[in-house]
Motif scaffolding. Structure first.
Motif, PDB file in Angstrom:
ATOM      1  N   GLU A 425       0.827  -1.205   0.000  1.00 50.92           N
ATOM      2  CA  GLU A 425       0.000   0.000   0.000  1.00 50.92           C
ATOM      3  C   GLU A 425       0.863   1.257   0.000  1.00 50.92           C
ATOM      4  O   GLU A 425       0.599   2.208  -0.741  1.00 50.92           O
ATOM      5  N   VAL A 426       1.926   1.245   0.823  1.00 47.95           N
ATOM      6  CA  VAL A 426       2.838   2.395   0.857  1.00 47.95           C
ATOM      7  C   VAL A 426       3.498   2.597  -0.505  1.00 47.95           C
ATOM      8  O   VAL A 426       3.550   3.711  -1.036  1.00 47.95           O
ATOM      9  N   SER A 427       4.005   1.486  -1.085  1.00 45.56           N
ATOM     10  CA  SER A 427       4.656   1.573  -2.398  1.00 45.56           C
ATOM     11  C   SER A 427       3.681   2.049  -3.461  1.00 45.56           C
ATOM     12  O   SER A 427       4.023   2.891  -4.303  1.00 45.56           O
ATOM     13  N   ASN A 428       2.453   1.536  -3.437  1.00 47.52           N
ATOM     14  CA  ASN A 428       1.449   1.949  -4.415  1.00 47.52           C
ATOM     15  C   ASN A 428       1.108   3.419  -4.284  1.00 47.52           C
ATOM     16  O   ASN A 428       0.924   4.117  -5.293  1.00 47.52           O
ATOM     17  N   ASN A 429       1.045   3.902  -3.041  1.00 51.17           N
ATOM     18  CA  ASN A 429       0.757   5.330  -2.825  1.00 51.17           C
ATOM     19  C   ASN A 429       1.870   6.207  -3.390  1.00 51.17           C
ATOM     20  O   ASN A 429       1.598   7.240  -4.013  1.00 51.17           O
ATOM     21  N   LEU A 430       3.135   5.782  -3.158  1.00 54.87           N
ATOM     22  CA  LEU A 430       4.262   6.563  -3.685  1.00 54.87           C
ATOM     23  C   LEU A 430       4.261   6.565  -5.214  1.00 54.87           C
ATOM     24  O   LEU A 430       4.471   7.601  -5.856  1.00 54.87           O
ATOM     25  N   LEU A 431       4.020   5.383  -5.810  1.00 49.46           N
ATOM     26  CA  LEU A 431       4.003   5.280  -7.273  1.00 49.46           C
ATOM     27  C   LEU A 431       2.828   6.052  -7.869  1.00 49.46           C
ATOM     28  O   LEU A 431       2.959   6.672  -8.932  1.00 49.46           O
ATOM     29  N   THR A 432       1.681   6.018  -7.194  1.00 50.92           N
ATOM     30  CA  THR A 432       0.516   6.766  -7.678  1.00 50.92           C
ATOM     31  C   THR A 432       0.781   8.266  -7.630  1.00 50.92           C
ATOM     32  O   THR A 432       0.413   9.005  -8.562  1.00 50.92           O
ATOM     33  N   SER A 433       1.430   8.718  -6.551  1.00 53.11           N
ATOM     34  CA  SER A 433       1.780  10.144  -6.451  1.00 53.11           C
ATOM     35  C   SER A 433       2.708  10.556  -7.592  1.00 53.11           C
ATOM     36  O   SER A 433       2.535  11.626  -8.196  1.00 53.11           O
ATOM     37  N   ILE A 443       1.016   3.500 -13.955  1.00 47.35           N
ATOM     38  CA  ILE A 443       1.963   3.534 -12.837  1.00 47.35           C
ATOM     39  C   ILE A 443       3.323   3.022 -13.296  1.00 47.35           C
ATOM     40  O   ILE A 443       3.410   1.960 -13.925  1.00 47.35           O
ATOM     41  N   PRO A 444       4.417   3.734 -13.006  1.00 44.75           N
ATOM     42  CA  PRO A 444       5.771   3.302 -13.414  1.00 44.75           C
ATOM     43  C   PRO A 444       6.281   2.180 -12.511  1.00 44.75           C
ATOM     44  O   PRO A 444       6.826   2.434 -11.435  1.00 44.75           O
ATOM     45  N   LEU A 445       6.112   0.938 -12.954  1.00 45.37           N
ATOM     46  CA  LEU A 445       6.476  -0.204 -12.122  1.00 45.37           C
ATOM     47  C   LEU A 445       7.981  -0.438 -12.074  1.00 45.37           C
ATOM     48  O   LEU A 445       8.503  -0.972 -11.099  1.00 45.37           O
ATOM     49  N   VAL A 446       8.699  -0.055 -13.137  1.00 44.76           N
ATOM     50  CA  VAL A 446      10.148  -0.263 -13.197  1.00 44.76           C
ATOM     51  C   VAL A 446      10.841   1.078 -13.416  1.00 44.76           C
ATOM     52  O   VAL A 446      10.595   1.760 -14.415  1.00 44.76           O
ATOM     53  N   ILE A 447      11.703   1.448 -12.470  1.00 43.66           N
ATOM     54  CA  ILE A 447      12.456   2.702 -12.563  1.00 43.66           C
ATOM     55  C   ILE A 447      13.939   2.386 -12.432  1.00 43.66           C
ATOM     56  O   ILE A 447      14.348   1.705 -11.495  1.00 43.66           O
ATOM     57  N   SER A 463      26.845   3.585 -11.573  1.00 52.12           N
ATOM     58  CA  SER A 463      25.935   2.603 -10.978  1.00 52.12           C
ATOM     59  C   SER A 463      24.602   2.647 -11.699  1.00 52.12           C
ATOM     60  O   SER A 463      24.194   3.690 -12.220  1.00 52.12           O
ATOM     61  N   GLN A 464      23.956   1.511 -11.725  1.00 51.15           N
ATOM     62  CA  GLN A 464      22.588   1.402 -12.240  1.00 51.15           C
ATOM     63  C   GLN A 464      21.773   0.661 -11.190  1.00 51.15           C
ATOM     64  O   GLN A 464      21.995  -0.518 -10.938  1.00 51.15           O
ATOM     65  N   VAL A 465      20.855   1.360 -10.539  1.00 48.22           N
ATOM     66  CA  VAL A 465      19.984   0.704  -9.568  1.00 48.22           C
ATOM     67  C   VAL A 465      18.592   0.595 -10.173  1.00 48.22           C
ATOM     68  O   VAL A 465      18.186   1.418 -11.004  1.00 48.22           O
ATOM     69  N   VAL A 466      17.861  -0.439  -9.767  1.00 47.56           N
ATOM     70  CA  VAL A 466      16.540  -0.710 -10.320  1.00 47.56           C
ATOM     71  C   VAL A 466      15.536  -0.840  -9.180  1.00 47.56           C
ATOM     72  O   VAL A 466      15.775  -1.573  -8.222  1.00 47.56           O
ATOM     73  N   PHE A 467      14.444  -0.106  -9.301  1.00 43.92           N
ATOM     74  CA  PHE A 467      13.338  -0.230  -8.356  1.00 43.92           C
ATOM     75  C   PHE A 467      12.150  -0.824  -9.098  1.00 43.92           C
ATOM     76  O   PHE A 467      11.753  -0.330 -10.158  1.00 43.92           O
ATOM     77  N   LYS A 468      11.606  -1.914  -8.542  1.00 46.94           N
ATOM     78  CA  LYS A 468      10.425  -2.545  -9.115  1.00 46.94           C
ATOM     79  C   LYS A 468       9.288  -2.474  -8.110  1.00 46.94           C
ATOM     80  O   LYS A 468       9.472  -2.815  -6.946  1.00 46.94           O
ATOM     81  N   ASN A 469       8.159  -1.992  -8.557  1.00 48.77           N
ATOM     82  CA  ASN A 469       6.987  -1.819  -7.678  1.00 48.77           C
ATOM     83  C   ASN A 469       7.318  -0.930  -6.482  1.00 48.77           C
ATOM     84  O   ASN A 469       6.808  -1.135  -5.375  1.00 48.77           O
ATOM     85  N   GLY A 470       8.199   0.039  -6.692  1.00 47.62           N
ATOM     86  CA  GLY A 470       8.517   1.010  -5.642  1.00 47.62           C
ATOM     87  C   GLY A 470       9.541   0.559  -4.638  1.00 47.62           C
ATOM     88  O   GLY A 470       9.809   1.259  -3.666  1.00 47.62           O
ATOM     89  N   ARG A 471      10.156  -0.645  -4.847  1.00 47.08           N
ATOM     90  CA  ARG A 471      11.144  -1.157  -3.896  1.00 47.08           C
ATOM     91  C   ARG A 471      12.400  -1.607  -4.631  1.00 47.08           C
ATOM     92  O   ARG A 471      12.351  -2.000  -5.792  1.00 47.08           O
ATOM     93  N   PRO A 511      12.859   0.492 -19.192  1.00 47.49           N
ATOM     94  CA  PRO A 511      12.145   0.788 -17.940  1.00 47.49           C
ATOM     95  C   PRO A 511      11.021   1.786 -18.186  1.00 47.49           C
ATOM     96  O   PRO A 511      10.998   2.481 -19.210  1.00 47.49           O
ATOM     97  N   ASN A 512      10.112   1.877 -17.234  1.00 52.64           N
ATOM     98  CA  ASN A 512       9.053   2.875 -17.344  1.00 52.64           C
ATOM     99  C   ASN A 512       9.597   4.285 -17.178  1.00 52.64           C
ATOM    100  O   ASN A 512       9.102   5.215 -17.812  1.00 52.64           O
ATOM    101  N   ILE A 513      10.606   4.423 -16.304  1.00 56.38           N
ATOM    102  CA  ILE A 513      11.263   5.722 -16.116  1.00 56.38           C
ATOM    103  C   ILE A 513      12.765   5.500 -16.029  1.00 56.38           C
ATOM    104  O   ILE A 513      13.236   4.622 -15.297  1.00 56.38           O
ATOM    105  N   LEU A 514      13.517   6.294 -16.778  1.00 58.06           N
ATOM    106  CA  LEU A 514      14.976   6.309 -16.685  1.00 58.06           C
ATOM    107  C   LEU A 514      15.347   7.586 -15.935  1.00 58.06           C
ATOM    108  O   LEU A 514      15.114   8.689 -16.428  1.00 58.06           O
ATOM    109  N   LEU A 515      15.874   7.441 -14.718  1.00 58.80           N
ATOM    110  CA  LEU A 515      16.169   8.580 -13.854  1.00 58.80           C
ATOM    111  C   LEU A 515      17.664   8.870 -13.868  1.00 58.80           C
ATOM    112  O   LEU A 515      18.470   7.961 -13.654  1.00 58.80           O
ATOM    113  N   ILE A 516      18.023  10.123 -14.120  1.00 52.41           N
ATOM    114  CA  ILE A 516      19.415  10.540 -14.175  1.00 52.41           C
ATOM    115  C   ILE A 516      19.711  11.476 -13.005  1.00 52.41           C
ATOM    116  O   ILE A 516      18.920  12.380 -12.719  1.00 52.41           O
TER     117      ILE A 516
END
Length: 676
Positions: A425-433, A443-447, A463-471, A511-516
């Motif tokens: 629920e916390v992860s979904n709230n962050l991703l929804t925001s 919703i961006p499931l993979v960042i 480095s390349q870090v990957v967050f899936k479902n907000g974690r 990924p859904n979002i590529l963050l730099i």
């Protein structure tokens, strides 16, 4: 297994659903009515799902006929199936073994896969050494040592190691230090080691302490207490008061350790009690571990049942079969790397797992125990009363305690489920925001996030870090050593990383979002690079850090908030790197702020850790290169004997020189360089 047969026809060239079903049904008509394992494959030939069946025809037929009656989960899987393979086995037991091995080896996306035990600590006793010691390790190896664990409760490991290190005088130093010291270390001075490195120690005395430790780790505390007490009294009668005092302290420590473990049963039995909690999407499990009548630990797991096997002809309800499939898979995977105790009780599965499958599970547990070096034959129970009947003592108190432990295991499983739901629920709230803040359609499931780390242009890494479902998905993290850039050029380094990340065009996963980590300049560089690669569809943005800048001619301090930088695109979505990007302020404390800064900080941590590791390693290499008279052969010899060069600072230099055959004056130079 006595016999296996493998069948695989050429997959169809057409990719339409009707063409695929026609091909799959035609292939199905050639399959025998036998038990076995089937492997569903996607368009690329990758394994989607591994399943077992008593009758392969009936099971596979349920996938490719009556699709309109499939559940959404089953329909989603069937839509991706382009081909399948079968492996015929002699019986259900062979199917179970083969299915478990294939899932473990191939890790299909639609199958259940428990977390790997390598992330949990083991306690290792290296009995192959002349003077064995006890250590904590993260990986179990086939090296002849005795391993205890894995321990899912970190506090349990700390408590055990504290008792062992404080009250049992076993060696604690590394093999290198043990062989090179000139005198016993401080552990000998404070009576925590017998000092066999330099002193004449009775091997029988050392073995006694070691065997006591092994017994404690095996859960046989009661036997050890009486044994230590007897030895203490004998030492006191022989007027060996120093030894008697040591044994007294051991007795007290082991007694305290035993008290801290909840005594739950009147009989000293070994049993795992399995609890579970079931929902339509998630199954939670908890395994209470009881050894010699004491609760010594517990494991909890969450399993998402992503795929459902369709209902076969003549059956009305699939929930029971789905539960049976997941229960059986969990038990097999859980005990693949762990020895099962004498008894396993899983009362929640009483009306789910049938008696035939119980026999299959018992055979499976025995084989796994034999493979792991244990000769135990475990009994599997689905009914508490049947387990009580198997015991010698059949008192009501014992029955009530077993019932209490069953309730405890099921409550812990439900608690694990609730905890998981809250985290989701916390992860979904962050991703929804974040979705709403960026006006995304989904919703961006993979960042993925990239960061560059360097020190004055040396040892530049990314480095390349990957967050899936907000974690964090740490298995997906990657490290890059920058190869094409000379000196400090963050933009060139960033271009190299992006090029290498997307070089495999045949297996491209975007990924859904590529963050730099960076602002407008970095976003423009990435924009030009993606444009040149023909990957303008990749959605990316920059995260610019908050800054404070003080003007010394003024008393005011200029500051900027955390902000994201979004590249400008044309009407058709094409990148326009020349046009100034859009900047948006991140509101501190908002969901998007928490998520993006967490990802950025994780990428920075991962990059700087890798950079420091390489810098330290190369600093030691450069030290050796500066030493005159230290050629390639001598360097190799030195590193082979002393892998950690920093150990040289604390060693006897004369002995180092004798062992390595390197002149004393060169060894002295190396140590001076290390100190400086």
């Amino acid at each position: 297994m006595k016999e296996k047969s493998l069948m695989n026809l050429e997959s169809p060239q057409k990719t339409g659903m009707s063409s695929r079903l026609k091909y799959l049904r035609e292939k199905l008509s050639q399959i025998p009515h036998k038990p076995g394992v089937y492997l569903h494959k996607n368009e690329s030939g990758d394994i989607l799902y591994v399943g077992k069946a008593k009758d392969l025809v009936n099971r596979l037929k349920s996938y490719f006929y009556g699709i309109e009656n499939h559940s959404p989960k089953t329909r989603a899987l069937v839509n991706k199936i382009y081909d399948f393979e079968i492996i015929i086995t002699e019986n259900e037991y062979e199917s179970l073994l083969l299915e478990n091995n294939l899932i473990k080896h191939n890790k299909p996306n639609y199958n259940i896969l428990l977390r790997d035990d390598k992330t949990y600590p083991y306690i290792k006793v290296d009995i192959q050494e002349e003077w064995p010691k006890v250590t904590v390790v993260r990986k179990r190896k086939k090296d002849g040592s005795i391993y205890f664990g894995p321990y899912t409760l970190t506090g349990q490991v700390i408590q055990l190691m504290n008792v062992i290190n404080r009250f049992f005088p076993l060696i604690k130093c590394t093999p290198t230090i043990f062989k090179t010291v000139t005198r016993p270390c401080n552990y000998y001075d404070i009576k925590k080691c017998l000092g066999p490195c330099k002193l004449a120690v009775d091997k029988k005395e050392y073995a006694t302490h070691l065997n006591n430790v092994i017994a404690i780790l095996s859960g046989k505390s009661k036997d050890i207490l009486s044994k230590i007490k007897k030895e203490m009294l004998l030492a006191a009668e022989a007027l060996n008061f120093e030894k008697a005092a040591m044994l007294r302290d051991q007795l007290k420590a082991v007694s305290q350790l035993t008290e801290n473990q909840s005594v739950t049963l009147s009989e000293e039995i070994d049993i795992d009690i399995l609890g579970s909690y079931w929902s339509s999407d998630i199954a939670a499990f908890y395994v209470a571990q009881i050894r010699t009548g004491k609760v010594v630990g517990g494991d909890s797991y969450i399993i998402k049942h992503i795929a459902e096997e369709p209902i076969e002809d003549g059956k009305l309800d699939n929930i029971k079969e789905e539960m049976q499939r997941i229960y059986m898979t969990f038990i097999c995977q859980y005990y693949t790397q762990k020895n099962a105790p004498d008894n396993v009780l899983f009362s929640k599965a009483e009306n789910v797992i049938n008696s035939e499958d119980v026999l299959v599970l018992e055979q499976f547990l025995k084989e796994k125990n034999d493979k792991n070096g244990s000769n135990k034959r475990s009994s599997f129970y689905l009914n508490k009363a049947n387990f009580i009947k198997s015991l010698k003592a059949k008192d009501k108190i014992l029955s009530k305690k077993i019932e209490s432990l069953v309730i405890h295991a099921n409550k812990n499983a439900e608690s694990k489920y609730s905890e998981h739901i809250k985290m989701e629920e916390v992860s979904n709230n962050l991703l929804t925001s974040l979705k709403e803040f960026l006006n995304l359609t989904s919703i961006p499931l993979v960042i993925e996030c990239f960061d560059i780390s360097t020190f004055q242009g040396t040892e530049t890494v990314a480095s390349q870090v990957v967050f899936k479902n907000g974690r964090p998905s740490k298995n997906s993290y990657k490290k890059y050593i920058i190869k094409s850039v000379i000196g400090q050029d963050d933009f060139a380094s960033l271009r190299e990383v992006i090029r290498r990340r997307f070089k495999d065009r045949d297996n491209l996963q975007v990924p859904n979002i590529l963050l730099i980590d960076g602002g407008t300049p970095q976003i423009r560089e990435v924009g030009w690079m993606l444009k040149s690669l023909g990957l303008e569809q990749v959605y990316f943005l920059g995260l610019a850090k908050a800054r404070n800048e003080k003007n010394f001619t003024s008393s005011t301090v200029a500051s900027s908030e955390e902000r994201i930088v979004i590249p400008t695109r044309g009407a058709k979505g094409e990148l326009l790197p020349d046009v100034a990007p859009e900047t948006r302020i991140l509101q501190q404390g908002s969901g998007e702020y928490k998520l993006l800064t967490q990802i950025r900080d994780e990428a920075h941590r991962f990059a700087i850790t890798f950079h420091r590791q390489r810098r330290d390693k190369n600093s030691l290499k450069s030290i050796l290169q500066e030493i005159r008279g230290l050629g390639a052969k001598r360097k190799k010899k030195l590193v082979e004997i002393y892998p950690n060069l920093k150990d040289l600072i604390h060693l006897d230099l004369k002995e180092v020189s004798e062992r390595t055959k390197i002149p004393m004056y060169i060894i002295q130079q190396i140590v001076e360089k290390l100190k400086s």
